[in-house]
Design a protein around this motif. Structure first.
Motif, PDB file in Angstrom:
ATOM      1  N   SER A  27      45.319  20.322  55.344  1.00 52.11           N
ATOM      2  CA  SER A  27      44.081  19.968  54.641  1.00 52.11           C
ATOM      3  C   SER A  27      42.904  20.907  55.128  1.00 52.11           C
ATOM      4  O   SER A  27      42.958  21.428  56.098  1.00 52.11           O
ATOM      5  CB  SER A  27      43.681  18.712  54.792  1.00 52.11           C
ATOM      6  N   ILE A  28      41.897  21.155  54.306  1.00 49.01           N
ATOM      7  CA  ILE A  28      40.984  21.964  54.598  1.00 49.01           C
ATOM      8  C   ILE A  28      39.647  21.006  54.887  1.00 49.01           C
ATOM      9  O   ILE A  28      39.111  20.372  53.699  1.00 49.01           O
ATOM     10  CB  ILE A  28      40.546  22.900  53.699  1.00 49.01           C
ATOM     11  N   ASN A  29      39.141  21.102  56.038  1.00 51.93           N
ATOM     12  CA  ASN A  29      37.889  20.348  56.286  1.00 51.93           C
ATOM     13  C   ASN A  29      36.549  21.198  55.869  1.00 51.93           C
ATOM     14  O   ASN A  29      36.529  22.036  56.408  1.00 51.93           O
ATOM     15  CB  ASN A  29      38.045  19.967  57.893  1.00 51.93           C
ATOM     16  N   GLU A  30      35.915  20.703  54.787  1.00 50.17           N
ATOM     17  CA  GLU A  30      34.891  21.851  54.433  1.00 50.17           C
ATOM     18  C   GLU A  30      34.037  21.901  55.548  1.00 50.17           C
ATOM     19  O   GLU A  30      33.501  23.331  55.660  1.00 50.17           O
ATOM     20  CB  GLU A  30      34.292  21.137  53.004  1.00 50.17           C
ATOM     21  N   VAL A  31      33.376  21.127  56.241  1.00 47.55           N
ATOM     22  CA  VAL A  31      32.460  21.236  57.054  1.00 47.55           C
ATOM     23  C   VAL A  31      32.725  22.279  58.385  1.00 47.55           C
ATOM     24  O   VAL A  31      31.995  23.236  58.679  1.00 47.55           O
ATOM     25  CB  VAL A  31      31.869  19.851  57.506  1.00 47.55           C
ATOM     26  N   ARG A  32      33.967  22.029  58.799  1.00 45.74           N
ATOM     27  CA  ARG A  32      34.441  22.706  59.966  1.00 45.74           C
ATOM     28  C   ARG A  32      34.971  24.171  59.771  1.00 45.74           C
ATOM     29  O   ARG A  32      34.810  25.271  60.260  1.00 45.74           O
ATOM     30  CB  ARG A  32      35.566  21.680  60.714  1.00 45.74           C
ATOM     31  N   THR A  33      35.404  24.173  58.474  1.00 44.90           N
ATOM     32  CA  THR A  33      35.878  25.643  57.902  1.00 44.90           C
ATOM     33  C   THR A  33      34.834  26.523  57.623  1.00 44.90           C
ATOM     34  O   THR A  33      34.690  27.715  58.062  1.00 44.90           O
ATOM     35  CB  THR A  33      36.590  25.465  56.973  1.00 44.90           C
ATOM     36  N   ALA A  34      33.606  25.933  57.003  1.00 42.71           N
ATOM     37  CA  ALA A  34      32.463  26.622  57.022  1.00 42.71           C
ATOM     38  C   ALA A  34      31.747  27.071  58.013  1.00 42.71           C
ATOM     39  O   ALA A  34      31.089  28.061  58.094  1.00 42.71           O
ATOM     40  CB  ALA A  34      31.440  25.614  55.942  1.00 42.71           C
ATOM     41  N   GLU A  35      31.828  26.118  58.973  1.00 37.39           N
ATOM     42  CA  GLU A  35      31.347  26.575  60.517  1.00 37.39           C
ATOM     43  C   GLU A  35      32.133  27.801  60.996  1.00 37.39           C
ATOM     44  O   GLU A  35      31.376  28.834  61.696  1.00 37.39           O
ATOM     45  CB  GLU A  35      31.149  25.412  61.409  1.00 37.39           C
ATOM     46  N   LEU A  36      33.275  27.709  60.778  1.00 39.78           N
ATOM     47  CA  LEU A  36      34.145  28.757  61.482  1.00 39.78           C
ATOM     48  C   LEU A  36      33.929  30.078  60.908  1.00 39.78           C
ATOM     49  O   LEU A  36      33.678  30.993  61.591  1.00 39.78           O
ATOM     50  CB  LEU A  36      35.693  28.289  61.359  1.00 39.78           C
ATOM     51  N   LEU A  37      33.774  29.979  59.507  1.00 44.96           N
ATOM     52  CA  LEU A  37      33.608  31.085  58.915  1.00 44.96           C
ATOM     53  C   LEU A  37      31.896  31.626  58.761  1.00 44.96           C
ATOM     54  O   LEU A  37      31.895  32.645  58.168  1.00 44.96           O
ATOM     55  CB  LEU A  37      33.950  31.037  57.611  1.00 44.96           C
ATOM     56  N   ASP A  38      31.240  30.749  59.060  1.00 46.13           N
ATOM     57  CA  ASP A  38      29.709  30.947  58.998  1.00 46.13           C
ATOM     58  C   ASP A  38      29.404  31.250  57.756  1.00 46.13           C
ATOM     59  O   ASP A  38      28.610  32.267  57.569  1.00 46.13           O
ATOM     60  CB  ASP A  38      29.507  32.378  60.140  1.00 46.13           C
TER      61      ASP A  38
END
Length: 253
Positions: A42-53
């Motif tokens: 699964s893709i956690n939107e919050v954490r993935t957005a943080e990782l990719l800035d």
């Protein structure tokens, strides 16, 4: 001597990205291709957005693009996940691969396109086989097939091939036996290059069809060649981009 980088989509190496959405989609495709994001994850939107800035709306738009490509899957109430390929996906994926590569072969032969890149990719495949590392062999094999499409000069065929390569990798990563590659098909690749160099369209297309049929048969567990040389990847083989490691524990399938 250091290991060469592995599991990077060759079509991403020299792409000029036109938007943030393109960049995000490329990053996630590459993470899937490398095995950093597993099938079913699964893709956690919050954490993935943080990782990719990046912003969550931009990430969401990129994820929707990947859903439309069949790389990701969306389930109501469950969010977006990396697609887990099923046995009934195998023939379809390889039918598309064959259509793309067969058309590229026709364009290359009929237009007399230079094929230096195919020669170079065959050399890289030979070196990868000598190293006997599954992921490196798999990358070099797909790079060889991509080089045929790249030599056609068709942007549209290359775009289709980019997605098809991720589908192909997902099939292997979704295989319950684990990620495996054949290391004894180098002669078939040489014969394909020779046929293209000779301008023999019929022979080239026959070889492309045979390669696709054989790959599909192996994934269907119907490999009848008992002398086939199979190399299996170790868990988290060296070379996998581990920037996603901070997310994996919270993004389990």
């Amino acid at each position: 001597m250091p290991q060469p980088p592995t599991s990077e989509l060759p079509v991403l190496r020299k792409v000029i990205r036109s938007s943030t959405i393109d960049l995000i989609a490329d990053q996630i495709r590459n993470a899937i291709y490398s095995g950093s994001l597993d099938p079913g994850q699964s893709i956690n939107e919050v954490r993935t957005a943080e990782l990719l800035d990046v912003s969550r709306p931009s990430l969401r738009e990129a994820l929707q693009r990947l859903v439309s490509e069949g790389v990701m899957a969306h389930a109501p109430g469950r969010g977006v996940r990396v697609k887990r390929m099923r046995p009934n996906d195998i023939d379809d994926v390889y039918a598309v691969r064959e259509a793309i590569e067969a058309q590229a072969v026709k364009v290359v032969i009929r237009s007399g396109k230079p094929i230096v890149r195919i020669h170079q990719s065959l050399e890289r495949l030979e070196h990868a086989i000598e190293g006997n590392t599954a992921r490196l062999v798999g990358d070099a094999d797909l790079d060889f097939h991509h080089s045929i499409v790249a030599c056609s000069g068709s942007v549209r065929l290359s775009d289709l091939m980019k997605v098809s390569m991720v589908h192909t990798r997902l099939l292997s990563l979704s295989d319950p036996r684990g990620y495996e590659v054949r290391c004894d098909l180098i002669e078939t690749h040489r014969h394909l290059l020779e046929a293209i160099a000779d301008g023999d369209e019929a022979r080239s297309l026959t070889i492309v069809g045979r390669v696709m049929a054989g790959a599909a048969a192996r994934l269907h567990h119907s490999q009848t060649d008992t002398e086939a040389i199979i190399v299996k990847a170790a868990a988290r083989e060296a070379g996998v981009d581990d920037q996603w490691s901070q997310l994996r524990d919270t993004m389990k399938p």
